[in-house]
Design a protein around this motif. Sequence first.
Motif, PDB file in Angstrom:
ATOM      1  N   PRO A  39       1.086  -1.710   0.282  1.00 48.97           N
ATOM      2  CA  PRO A  39       0.222   0.065  -0.052  1.00 48.97           C
ATOM      3  C   PRO A  39       0.943   1.367  -0.373  1.00 48.97           C
ATOM      4  CG  PRO A  39      -0.304  -1.238   2.106  1.00 48.97           C
ATOM      5  CD  PRO A  39       0.775  -1.978   1.351  1.00 48.97           C
ATOM      6  N   GLY A  40       0.357   2.441  -0.328  1.00 47.75           N
ATOM      7  CA  GLY A  40       0.867   3.999  -0.979  1.00 47.75           C
ATOM      8  C   GLY A  40       1.849   3.535  -2.028  1.00 47.75           C
ATOM      9  N   THR A  41       1.781   2.610  -2.699  1.00 44.59           N
ATOM     10  CA  THR A  41       2.044   2.454  -4.174  1.00 44.59           C
ATOM     11  C   THR A  41       2.320   3.489  -5.172  1.00 44.59           C
ATOM     12  OG1 THR A  41       3.137   0.131  -3.479  1.00 44.59           O
ATOM     13  CG2 THR A  41       2.831   1.209  -6.102  1.00 44.59           C
ATOM     14  N   THR A  42       0.953   4.012  -5.425  1.00 40.56           N
ATOM     15  CA  THR A  42       0.629   5.027  -6.157  1.00 40.56           C
ATOM     16  C   THR A  42       1.163   7.126  -5.620  1.00 40.56           C
ATOM     17  OG1 THR A  42      -1.309   4.206  -6.115  1.00 40.56           O
ATOM     18  CG2 THR A  42      -1.071   6.364  -7.396  1.00 40.56           C
ATOM     19  N   ALA A  43       1.327   7.064  -4.221  1.00 36.92           N
ATOM     20  CA  ALA A  43       2.625   8.094  -4.353  1.00 36.92           C
ATOM     21  C   ALA A  43       4.003   7.941  -3.924  1.00 36.92           C
ATOM     22  CB  ALA A  43       1.691   8.416  -2.366  1.00 36.92           C
ATOM     23  N   TRP A  44       4.243   6.511  -3.801  1.00 38.76           N
ATOM     24  CA  TRP A  44       5.529   6.150  -4.316  1.00 38.76           C
ATOM     25  C   TRP A  44       6.220   6.549  -5.528  1.00 38.76           C
ATOM     26  CZ3 TRP A  44       9.966   5.402  -1.134  1.00 38.76           C
ATOM     27  CH2 TRP A  44      10.953   4.030  -1.840  1.00 38.76           C
ATOM     28  N   ARG A  45       5.362   6.315  -6.914  1.00 33.68           N
ATOM     29  CA  ARG A  45       5.821   6.227  -8.163  1.00 33.68           C
ATOM     30  C   ARG A  45       5.622   7.863  -7.980  1.00 33.68           C
ATOM     31  NH1 ARG A  45       2.079   1.127  -9.492  1.00 33.68           N
ATOM     32  NH2 ARG A  45       3.019  -0.687  -9.415  1.00 33.68           N
ATOM     33  N   ALA A  46       4.532   8.815  -7.857  1.00 36.51           N
ATOM     34  CA  ALA A  46       4.602  10.874  -8.186  1.00 36.51           C
ATOM     35  C   ALA A  46       6.021  10.549  -7.457  1.00 36.51           C
ATOM     36  CB  ALA A  46       3.295  10.499  -8.233  1.00 36.51           C
ATOM     37  N   ASP A  47       6.564  10.680  -6.807  1.00 33.91           N
ATOM     38  CA  ASP A  47       7.464  10.866  -6.004  1.00 33.91           C
ATOM     39  C   ASP A  47       9.183  11.710  -7.044  1.00 33.91           C
ATOM     40  OD1 ASP A  47       8.741  12.676  -3.678  1.00 33.91           O
ATOM     41  OD2 ASP A  47       7.661  11.534  -2.355  1.00 33.91           O
ATOM     42  N   THR A  48      10.278  11.593  -5.967  1.00 29.87           N
ATOM     43  CA  THR A  48      11.940  11.237  -6.756  1.00 29.87           C
ATOM     44  C   THR A  48      12.366  11.876  -5.443  1.00 29.87           C
ATOM     45  OG1 THR A  48      11.476  14.001  -7.824  1.00 29.87           O
ATOM     46  CG2 THR A  48      10.850  12.251  -8.509  1.00 29.87           C
ATOM     47  N   ALA A  49      13.237  11.208  -5.382  1.00 31.44           N
ATOM     48  CA  ALA A  49      14.584  11.458  -4.511  1.00 31.44           C
ATOM     49  C   ALA A  49      15.661  12.060  -4.795  1.00 31.44           C
ATOM     50  CB  ALA A  49      15.129  10.195  -3.483  1.00 31.44           C
ATOM     51  N   SER A  50      16.065  13.404  -5.227  1.00 31.97           N
ATOM     52  CA  SER A  50      17.118  13.796  -5.040  1.00 31.97           C
ATOM     53  C   SER A  50      17.083  13.565  -7.261  1.00 31.97           C
ATOM     54  CB  SER A  50      18.648  12.686  -4.992  1.00 31.97           C
ATOM     55  OG  SER A  50      19.052  13.228  -3.446  1.00 31.97           O
ATOM     56  N   GLY A  51      15.940  14.051  -6.878  1.00 28.22           N
ATOM     57  CA  GLY A  51      15.981  14.479  -8.881  1.00 28.22           C
ATOM     58  C   GLY A  51      15.967  12.820  -8.945  1.00 28.22           C
ATOM     59  N   ARG A  52      15.360  12.217  -8.333  1.00 25.61           N
ATOM     60  CA  ARG A  52      15.846  10.491  -9.225  1.00 25.61           C
ATOM     61  C   ARG A  52      14.475   9.811  -8.999  1.00 25.61           C
ATOM     62  NH1 ARG A  52      20.015   7.726  -6.458  1.00 25.61           N
ATOM     63  NH2 ARG A  52      19.393   5.969  -8.098  1.00 25.61           N
ATOM     64  N   ALA A  53      13.991   9.538 -10.084  1.00 23.99           N
ATOM     65  CA  ALA A  53      12.892   8.283 -10.652  1.00 23.99           C
ATOM     66  C   ALA A  53      12.804   7.729  -8.920  1.00 23.99           C
ATOM     67  CB  ALA A  53      12.301   7.683 -11.253  1.00 23.99           C
ATOM     68  N   LEU A  54      11.654   6.818  -8.094  1.00 19.50           N
ATOM     69  CA  LEU A  54      11.949   6.110  -7.432  1.00 19.50           C
ATOM     70  C   LEU A  54      11.860   4.668  -7.816  1.00 19.50           C
ATOM     71  CD1 LEU A  54      10.199   7.463  -4.357  1.00 19.50           C
ATOM     72  CD2 LEU A  54      12.146   7.812  -5.218  1.00 19.50           C
ATOM     73  N   PRO A  55      12.499   3.141  -7.210  1.00 17.85           N
ATOM     74  CA  PRO A  55      12.299   2.027  -7.763  1.00 17.85           C
ATOM     75  C   PRO A  55      10.695   1.655  -7.675  1.00 17.85           C
ATOM     76  CG  PRO A  55      13.619   2.073  -6.576  1.00 17.85           C
ATOM     77  CD  PRO A  55      13.608   3.927  -6.171  1.00 17.85           C
TER      78      PRO A  55
END
Length: 348
Positions: A39-55
């Motif tokens: 759960p929470g994968t949709t929000a995770w996919r929409a985020d980034t870290a240090s300008g990088r897409a999250l796995p």
Amino acid sequence: MRRFGRTMVTAALGLAVVGGTAGWASGDDRQTAVTGPPPGTTAWRADTASGRALPDPAGATPREVARFFAGLDEAARGELVRSHPLVVGNLDGAPLPLRYEANRIAVAATGEARYASLAAPDRRILAFDPRGRGQVAEVFGDLEHAEHVSVIVPGSDNDATAYDAARKPATGPAGMAGALRSVAGGSTAVIAWVGYTTPVGVGLDAAGGRLAEAGAVRLARFTQGLDAVGAPDPVLFCHSYGSVVCGLAARHTDATDIVAFGSPGMRAGTAAALRTGARVWAARGPSDWIADIPNVEFAGLGHGADPTSAAFGARRVPAADVRGHTGYFAAGSQSLAAFAAIAKGDVR
């Protein structure tokens, strides 16, 4: 022919009561397997870290996840834990300390008293998913520095809601893991893995392979996650219906040993048919009711050959003093001593 038909019907009815820790009880509550990303994968996919897409939790391999986190600084890692605890806490390949912290946050965020004990600061919760009846994995010992790792794969009637319920000593996933860790010693970490949707009672779910097939996929990925963070190849201790899960996952894991105990079968006719490089072991106590279950497969029910039979070809674990279906980790028992030796790699 009529006698044959009656025999097969009797076998099928017997298979309808195969299962886990509940004993001879009916169970017609069909379960929906929890699968897919956390759960929470949709929000995770929409985020980034240090300008990088999250796995992507659904597509990235555990090794890709591990490489991603290795490229982040401490601040970026901490932000992901705080923003996406349910994803990080269940993300195979993520650093272990991050998963522990993320799961403390995720458990506390549920606000449910039945999970509150899991958030204690001295516990190492490696996975927590509140969907359905809930799933959980807990580490006993120091997984980051362990020389040996074992994973307890339980059978029916196990979930996050019942994980901390009062039980007889050395029974249930946590009790088994704690008992094994206490005997195997400090260089061994043991994981109680309630990471799949188990059958409830001993009805058709327990007699069939549907939940085990879904569980096998999750178990295989979980072991790949251990490998991705540098943990030693594990020993799988598979109880009751959990041995069906292990049998289906066997060829997809890097386990050194697979131990089936109180098993209704592993969905294979022989140990060789599991197609694994792991050593395969089997144990069954003299009063374990699982012995009364027909070891056949019929009309989609049943799990096949008895792993303790000579024809199956598994190595036998001494279990003459085991009482009942859940007594394999009892203090001072032959089986617990043998399990500890296997866990430490002391048996050749």
